[in-house]
Design a protein around this motif. Structure first.
Motif, PDB file in Angstrom:
ATOM      1  N   THR A 108      -8.556 -22.107  44.227  1.00  8.73           N
ATOM      2  CA  THR A 108      -9.923 -21.928  43.545  1.00  8.73           C
ATOM      3  C   THR A 108     -10.117 -22.884  42.431  1.00  8.73           C
ATOM      4  OG1 THR A 108      -9.212 -20.366  42.118  1.00  8.73           O
ATOM      5  CG2 THR A 108     -10.007 -19.416  44.162  1.00  8.73           C
TER       6      THR A 108
ATOM      7  N   SER B 263     -13.472 -24.857  42.026  1.00  6.76           N
ATOM      8  CA  SER B 263     -14.468 -24.054  42.648  1.00  6.76           C
ATOM      9  C   SER B 263     -14.738 -22.675  41.948  1.00  6.76           C
ATOM     10  CB  SER B 263     -14.062 -23.876  44.026  1.00  6.76           C
ATOM     11  OG  SER B 263     -13.727 -25.034  44.701  1.00  6.76           O
ATOM     12  N   ALA B 264     -13.705 -22.155  41.302  1.00  5.79           N
ATOM     13  CA  ALA B 264     -14.162 -20.678  40.370  1.00  5.79           C
ATOM     14  C   ALA B 264     -13.553 -20.960  39.025  1.00  5.79           C
ATOM     15  CB  ALA B 264     -13.476 -19.555  41.147  1.00  5.79           C
TER      16      ALA B 264
ATOM     17  N   ALA C 260     -11.133 -13.980  42.617  1.00  5.41           N
ATOM     18  CA  ALA C 260     -11.603 -14.675  43.526  1.00  5.41           C
ATOM     19  C   ALA C 260     -12.629 -13.787  44.314  1.00  5.41           C
ATOM     20  CB  ALA C 260     -10.661 -15.218  44.457  1.00  5.41           C
TER      21      ALA C 260
ATOM     22  N   VAL D 174     -12.846 -22.219  50.429  1.00  5.45           N
ATOM     23  CA  VAL D 174     -13.719 -21.761  49.117  1.00  5.45           C
ATOM     24  C   VAL D 174     -14.789 -23.070  48.747  1.00  5.45           C
ATOM     25  CG1 VAL D 174     -11.932 -20.430  48.283  1.00  5.45           C
ATOM     26  CG2 VAL D 174     -11.982 -22.638  47.424  1.00  5.45           C
TER      27      VAL D 174
ATOM     28  N   ARG E 275      -8.385 -24.053  50.145  1.00  2.00           N
ATOM     29  CA  ARG E 275      -9.483 -24.985  49.139  1.00  2.00           C
ATOM     30  C   ARG E 275     -10.709 -25.219  49.907  1.00  2.00           C
ATOM     31  NH1 ARG E 275      -7.053 -26.764  44.533  1.00  2.00           N
ATOM     32  NH2 ARG E 275      -8.257 -28.728  44.507  1.00  2.00           N
TER      33      ARG E 275
END
Length: 567
Positions: free
Chosen positions: A542, A545-546, A555, A282, A279
């Motif tokens: 993710t 973040s994604a 990813a 990313v 975590r």
């Protein structure tokens, strides 16, 4: 290889010394273990990793030599300062605990209390002490409310916890665990691993645990031993060992997801061991000028799964129970699987997932509702029928039920195929084990053979119960490719699995079974993005973040543009 023996010399006599250990199976010419040497300190949690067939199970069996393996064992093993050959049977049973992959195989009595007492009774422990040990183990492992319960009705997670408690009741100094969480759901696996960590931390037991799912352990393990082709290629801390593991062909998918993501993005020096590492990594990936719309995961697979297709298998309001007065295992269950579609069933141990497969195969009969294949009602024993219209093949969790005790080549020949001519071309290499007895195969090799035998009947519907159990990363990917080939030929597949990563990568739909019904379902991306507990490590890494990334490929697609700015 990193040398860690200094720690052991400082702390006194090592708990375990293995020196030049080699093993050649009876009738074989190739060494399964080849001059393996290492030493372990008291109270170390040691993770044993490596590809399928690398010798992990053989090493653990050599450290617990009763019953003896068939073949030539060379070298020296010392436990607590004594040569292992000097232990009596009772001393060895008490000093060295062992928990195998299959929760069913080690349970020998019909009730929890008698199972906990079985080991102490067999080494001649006084009755007063047996009662104390049983009470302590039951209480410490949270089994105290189950002591009068029949072992046959326990979930897989509880059975495995009972196996661990039974081994711990003898106060072993060395505990050997051979892929103990392979058949457990994610929640039960976490509970089991937590209990193992407590044993190490609070009692100073030395633990060696062989696993393919490394992410739950690398953050807490003291050591990572890596075997490849029978040789010990690394003995180091997990952080130092992970790059070695990643360098071995085929092991990439089983390494911690954060390390795999960093490796695939071009950062081999980022030796991550857990979710929190990933975590942080990313979050440090910086945005570029590429529009966000071009960085979303590829949804073509979701659209593909949404296409209509002919219904291959259908459950309509199906209810089933194992006894007249027992609870329903399946309760009004309804779902359908289309031709050329793969559905993965997730759920806790005891949720009824295997029962779904056996009911679909006609090996169990529901008391209400209907099961049909291409519109034809499934009758009792349809899962064993000869090739013909609407045929069904099942690979059970205990895959050795399919074997006759012949050699691998003979098992395949009996099914009408050979190691060189496998149905649908699953790219497993059976040539190296063709002469081995099917009962002596490792867990991963046994599942490969079971799949080949099932595919020999050219089924229209394929039912798989924990197919990735015991498989390394390369074999898991080979299995995935084989299933994709089968889907392309129109075969409908239902997979019961605890591997959420496998389900995310290869399924068209994923469903969670709870209390005998479907509690939630969807495409892998939808399902795992919504789920909180039954989800992938990549999703956990993710999230925030994604955009709905649930697989490594998701990813990579999202973070590839950022990698040059990381640090």
């Amino acid at each position: 290889m990193t040398d860690t023996n200094e720690k052991h010399i400082i702390s006194g006599t090592p708990a375990v010394i293995v020196k030049d250990l080699s093993f050649t199976p009876e009738g074989g010419s190739r060494r399964i273990l080849d001059s393996v040497s290492f030493s372990l300190g008291e109270g170390e949690l040691v993770l044993l990793a490596g590809p399928t067939g690398s010798g992990k199970s053989t090493l653990l069996r050599a450290l617990k030599p009763e019953p003896p393996m068939k073949g030539r064992l060379e070298g020296r093993i010392t436990v607590c300062g004594r040569n292992i050959s000097d232990f009596s049977s009772a001393e060895q049973a008490a000093a060295i605990g062992y928990v195998a992959q299959d929760p069913e195989t080690q349970i020998v009595t019909d009730r929890v209390e008698s199972e906990l007492a079985f080991g102490p009774e067999n080494i001649g422990m006084p009755p007063s002490l047996i009662g104390l040990r049983v009470a302590e183990a039951a209480s410490w492992f949270g089994l105290d409310q189950l002591t009068g319960t029949e072992t046959s009705v326990l979930s897989g997670g509880k059975k495995q916890l009972l196996n661990l408690a039974s081994a711990a009741a003898l106060k072993p100094r060395l505990l050997l665990l051979d892929e103990p969480t392979a058949e457990l759901d994610p929640v039960a696996a976490d509970s089991f691993i937590s209990a193992v960590k407590r044993l190490v931390r609070e009692f100073g037991i030395t633990v060696i645990i062989a696993e393919h799912r490394l992410s739950a352990l690398t953050g807490d393990a003291d050591r990572l031993l890596i075997l490849n082709e029978g040789r010990l290629v690394s003995d180091s801390s997990p952080r130092d060992g992970i790059p070695v593991l990643l360098s071995i062909p085929g092991t990439l998918p089983e390494a911690p997801a954060a390390a795999v993501l960093a490796h695939r993005l071009g950062y081999p020096d980022k030796s991550f061991t857990g979710i929190s590492d990933g975590r942080e990594f990313v979050r440090g990936l910086k945005k570029t000028a590429q529009p966000e719309s071009e960085r979303k995961p590829d949804t073509s697979k979701d659209k593909e799964a949404a296409k209509g297709s002919e219904t291959a298998l259908k459950f309509e309001n199906v209810s089933f129970r194992y006894g007249k007065n027992s609870r329903d295992v399946l309760s009004g269950l309804s779902f359908a699987v289309g031709e050329g579609e793969m559905l993965s069933l997730l759920g806790g141990n005891g949720a009824g997932k295997s029962t779904v497969l056996y009911t679909a195969a006609g090996l169990l009969s529901p008391y209400t509702g209907n099961v049909s294949v291409y519109g034809k009602k499934v009758r009792k024993n349809d899962g064993r029928k000869k090739p013909g219209s609407g045929r069904i093949a099942i690979v059970p969790q205990n895959v050795r039920l399919l074997f006759s005790g012949l050699t691998v080549a003979e098992e395949l020949a009996k099914a009408g195929v050979s190691p060189e001519n496998l149905p649908y071309g699953p790219d497993f290499d059976f040539a190296g084990i063709a002469g081995c007895c099917s009962y002596d195969l490792s867990g991963g090799e046994a599942h490969m053979l079971g799949l080949a035998l099932a595919l020999a009947s050219e089924p229209d519907v394929l039912l798989l119960d924990e197919p990735t159990c015991g498989l390394d990363g390369a074999a898991t990917e080979a299995l995935g490719r084989a299933l994709m080939s089968l889907k392309a030929k129109g075969v409908a597949i239902i997979t019961v699995t605890h591997s959420v990563a496998f389900a995310a990568e290869y399924s068209d739909r994923v469903a969670l079974l709870f209390c005998g019904r479907i509690a939630g379902e969807g495409t892998p991306r939808t399902f795992f993005s919504d789920a909180a507990f039954f989800t992938t490590d990549i999703r956990r890494i993710t999230e925030g973040s994604a955009d709905n990334a649930v697989t490594i490929s998701d990813a990579l697609r999202f973070f590839e543009p950022y990698k040059e700015d990381t640090e």
